[in-house]
Write an enzyme that holds these catalytic residues in place. Structure first.
Site, PDB file in Angstrom:
ATOM      1  N   GLU A 262      -6.427   3.092  38.294  1.00 20.11           N
ATOM      2  CA  GLU A 262      -5.197   3.797  38.664  1.00 20.11           C
ATOM      3  C   GLU A 262      -4.017   3.393  37.779  1.00 20.11           C
ATOM      4  O   GLU A 262      -3.882   2.228  37.385  1.00 20.11           O
ATOM      5  CB  GLU A 262      -4.884   3.552  40.142  1.00 20.11           C
ATOM      6  CG  GLU A 262      -5.933   4.222  41.015  1.00 20.11           C
ATOM      7  CD  GLU A 262      -5.652   4.135  42.506  1.00 20.11           C
ATOM      8  OE1 GLU A 262      -6.040   5.065  43.221  1.00 20.11           O
ATOM      9  OE2 GLU A 262      -5.061   3.149  42.960  1.00 20.11           O
TER      10      GLU A 262
ATOM     11  N   CYS B  45      -9.640  -7.025  41.362  1.00 20.62           N
ATOM     12  CA  CYS B  45      -9.012  -8.253  40.855  1.00 20.62           C
ATOM     13  C   CYS B  45      -9.702  -9.462  41.474  1.00 20.62           C
ATOM     14  O   CYS B  45      -9.908  -9.507  42.693  1.00 20.62           O
ATOM     15  CB  CYS B  45      -7.529  -8.270  41.207  1.00 20.62           C
ATOM     16  SG  CYS B  45      -6.700  -9.764  40.588  1.00 20.62           S
TER      17      CYS B  45
ATOM     18  N   ASN C 165       4.516  -3.823  50.877  1.00 21.72           N
ATOM     19  CA  ASN C 165       4.046  -2.448  51.077  1.00 21.72           C
ATOM     20  C   ASN C 165       2.759  -2.495  51.889  1.00 21.72           C
ATOM     21  O   ASN C 165       1.759  -3.054  51.436  1.00 21.72           O
ATOM     22  CB  ASN C 165       3.776  -1.764  49.724  1.00 21.72           C
ATOM     23  CG  ASN C 165       5.065  -1.573  48.955  1.00 21.72           C
ATOM     24  OD1 ASN C 165       6.058  -1.083  49.494  1.00 21.72           O
ATOM     25  ND2 ASN C 165       5.072  -1.969  47.693  1.00 21.72           N
TER      26      ASN C 165
ATOM     27  N   GLY D  55      -5.418  -5.632  38.862  1.00 20.36           N
ATOM     28  CA  GLY D  55      -5.979  -6.697  38.027  1.00 20.36           C
ATOM     29  C   GLY D  55      -4.993  -7.739  37.562  1.00 20.36           C
ATOM     30  O   GLY D  55      -3.779  -7.575  37.648  1.00 20.36           O
TER      31      GLY D  55
ATOM     32  N   CYS E 152      -2.620  -8.202  49.020  1.00 22.90           N
ATOM     33  CA  CYS E 152      -2.732  -7.173  47.985  1.00 22.90           C
ATOM     34  C   CYS E 152      -3.968  -6.300  48.189  1.00 22.90           C
ATOM     35  O   CYS E 152      -5.079  -6.818  48.349  1.00 22.90           O
ATOM     36  CB  CYS E 152      -2.782  -7.846  46.612  1.00 22.90           C
ATOM     37  SG  CYS E 152      -3.105  -6.707  45.259  1.00 22.90           S
TER      38      CYS E 152
ATOM     39  N   SER F 296       4.371 -13.890  39.571  1.00 26.19           N
ATOM     40  CA  SER F 296       4.290 -13.541  40.992  1.00 26.19           C
ATOM     41  C   SER F 296       4.228 -14.841  41.790  1.00 26.19           C
ATOM     42  O   SER F 296       3.163 -15.443  41.925  1.00 26.19           O
ATOM     43  CB  SER F 296       3.039 -12.697  41.236  1.00 26.19           C
ATOM     44  OG  SER F 296       3.144 -11.482  40.548  1.00 26.19           O
ATOM     45  N   LEU F 297       5.348 -15.269  42.314  1.00 23.51           N
ATOM     46  CA  LEU F 297       5.428 -16.590  42.954  1.00 23.51           C
ATOM     47  C   LEU F 297       5.127 -16.508  44.461  1.00 23.51           C
ATOM     48  O   LEU F 297       4.229 -17.157  44.965  1.00 23.51           O
ATOM     49  CB  LEU F 297       6.811 -17.192  42.690  1.00 23.51           C
ATOM     50  CG  LEU F 297       7.016 -18.627  43.126  1.00 23.51           C
ATOM     51  CD1 LEU F 297       6.104 -19.591  42.381  1.00 23.51           C
ATOM     52  CD2 LEU F 297       8.481 -19.055  42.922  1.00 23.51           C
TER      53      LEU F 297
ATOM     54  N   CYS G 267       3.097   1.923  35.000  1.00 27.32           N
ATOM     55  CA  CYS G 267       2.489   0.709  35.555  1.00 27.32           C
ATOM     56  C   CYS G 267       0.986   0.818  35.322  1.00 27.32           C
ATOM     57  O   CYS G 267       0.332   1.703  35.873  1.00 27.32           O
ATOM     58  CB  CYS G 267       2.838   0.663  37.045  1.00 27.32           C
ATOM     59  SG  CYS G 267       2.058  -0.692  37.912  1.00 27.32           S
TER      60      CYS G 267
ATOM     61  N   CYS H 166       3.682  -0.906  44.715  1.00 25.87           N
ATOM     62  CA  CYS H 166       3.148  -2.222  44.346  1.00 25.87           C
ATOM     63  C   CYS H 166       2.113  -2.679  45.344  1.00 25.87           C
ATOM     64  O   CYS H 166       2.387  -2.719  46.549  1.00 25.87           O
ATOM     65  CB  CYS H 166       4.255  -3.266  44.422  1.00 25.87           C
ATOM     66  SG  CYS H 166       5.106  -3.501  42.923  1.00 25.87           S
TER      67      CYS H 166
ATOM     68  N   SER I  81       2.709  -9.126  33.998  1.00 23.34           N
ATOM     69  CA  SER I  81       2.948  -9.775  35.287  1.00 23.34           C
ATOM     70  C   SER I  81       1.714 -10.594  35.629  1.00 23.34           C
ATOM     71  O   SER I  81       0.587 -10.106  35.548  1.00 23.34           O
ATOM     72  CB  SER I  81       3.182  -8.694  36.353  1.00 23.34           C
ATOM     73  OG  SER I  81       3.255  -9.274  37.628  1.00 23.34           O
TER      74      SER I  81
ATOM     75  N   CYS J 159      -5.310 -12.078  46.235  1.00 24.07           N
ATOM     76  CA  CYS J 159      -4.123 -12.457  47.025  1.00 24.07           C
ATOM     77  C   CYS J 159      -4.214 -11.831  48.415  1.00 24.07           C
ATOM     78  O   CYS J 159      -4.688 -10.698  48.572  1.00 24.07           O
ATOM     79  CB  CYS J 159      -2.845 -12.005  46.321  1.00 24.07           C
ATOM     80  SG  CYS J 159      -2.665 -12.797  44.720  1.00 24.07           S
TER      81      CYS J 159
END
Ligand code: SAH
Ligand code: SF4
Length: 364
Positions: free
Chosen positions: A93, A113, A300, A167, A120, A221-222, A106, A343, A199, A117
């Protein structure tokens, strides 16, 4: 499957070497780059400044083939999401986010991935495979076929590219670096280095390795101000702790200036998990001497996670604490969530769905 060489799979250096191997001068590579990435031409016969016998050779040996578009969805806010065919029933995508002054694309770097996380959608789907260069730069090529390759009255070409789709870019380094080079090259997309962003969830040794090798903007990405919480939200943290990742980021900043000397810190706000007043203060302490700007991303929602987006009031309080402490803070507006293009909502289609425990450890 064709056995021709897909020129979209060659880095700039490989394209030059290939031309030399055909007995041509390296500048032929520049001509090809222009036709492919500045004019969107995939047919060698249209490349009028390339002599006829070379065009015939290229026709015999090569092709220019980006992944095919399987679907195109348009959001009410103008966001467009394409699903591209990566073969074997797998989809990649790509999301176009048009704004008044820019067209941001994006792009994805893997199918699924391996980092997994907790919040996600992509991570939840498991990991299938790395994307090839033709499948990564092919996303920019396909989107450009739609919005136009060059700027004119009708067209507003892609101006910014962010590797924030599916990813972890730093776990697929070779094609990711080759993609950056093509995006930056004056013979290809000629984007400014400030307008290309990698990122990452924080693959510390790879951040150190690319320091000085590539100069594009870096986003980290913290998502948590301490290791205990980050271990839970971003599992790669169990391997590379916050202090190690921030040290690698400093190394990168010392050798690059695409970010104007700053790293973007991304922080997904999860209601009751990482959005308290104490956590905002802890984040201020953690980042006190890091040149950065902070991007707050309200969570999201999607089917794969039970987290919630904090209320506007909670987000505002968190924001205030950081900005009162002197940080540059941006609240990212949600775009395209009616077509699951925001996101962390990208799923694609992963053939061999793996549970997090089954992710091959060499990937992370
Ligand atoms: N793997 C890379 C890039 C892709 S993810 C990385 O993690 O940085 C791009 C961004 O989307 C990351 O900051 C990620 O944390 C964020 N994200 C993932 N899931 C999200 C969700 N459900 N809501 C909001 N942001 C999310
Ligand atoms: Fe992978 Fe990034 Fe999603 Fe984490 S947030 S699972 S690293 S895509």
């Amino acid at each position: 499957m064709s056995d021709k060489i897909n020129l979209l799979d060659l880095s700039i250096a490989e394209l030059k070497d290939f031309m030399v191997s055909l007995g041509e001068k390296p500048f032929r590579a520049q001509q090809l780059l222009r036709w492919i990435y500045q004019f969107g031409i995939s047919d060698f016969d249209s490349m009028t400044n390339i002599k006829k016998d070379l065009r015939e050779r290229l026709n015999e040996l090569c092709e220019i083939r980006a992944p095919e578009v399987v679907s195109e969805q348009h959001s009410a806010d103008g966001t467009v999401k394409w699903a591209l065919d990566a073969g074997d029933g797998q989809l990649v995508e790509t999301v176009l986010i048009p704004e008044e002054d820019r067209n941001t694309l994006c792009i994805s770097t893997q199918v699924g991935c391996p980092v997994g996380c907790a919040f996600c959608r992509t991570g939840f789907s498991g990991f299938s495979r790395n994307l090839r260069l033709s499948e990564i730069i092919g996303q920019v090529w396909r989107a450009s076929c739609s919005v136009g390759f060059s700027k004119n009255e009708e067209h507003k070409p892609i101006s910014n590219v962010v590797m924030m789709g599916m990813g972890e870019p730093l776990l697929n380094l070779k094609p990711v670096l080759a993609t950056c080079e093509i995006l930056l090259s004056d013979y290809a997309f000629a984007l400014s280095k400030r307008r290309v962003t990698i990122s990452t969830s924080g693959i510390a040794p790879v951040i150190s390795r690319i320091a000085g090798k590539i100069d594009v903007a870096l986003a980290l990405s913290l998502h948590a101000p301490d290791d205990e919480l980050r271990d839970e939200l971003v599992p790669i943290n169990r391997k590379y702790k916050i202090s190690e990742v921030l040290a690698a980021v400093r190394e990168y900043l010392a050798k690059s200036n695409a970010n104007c000397g700053k790293v973007t810190i991304e922080y997904v706000l999860l209601d009751g998990v990482n959005d308290s007043i104490e956590q905002a203060h802890a984040l201020c302490r953690l980042l006190a001497d890091l040149p950065c700007k902070i991007n707050l991303i309200p969570f999201n929602p999607h089917d794969g996670a039970s987290y919630r987006r904090p209320s506007g009031n909670r987000i505002e309080k968190f924001f205030r604490i950081l900005s009162d402490a002197g940080f540059t803070v941006v609240r990212r507006t949600t775009r395209g969530d009616d077509i699951a293009a925001a996101c962390g909502q990208l799923a694609g289609q992963v053939k061999n769905r793996l549970s997090r425990q089954n992710v091959p450890s060499k990937q992370i």
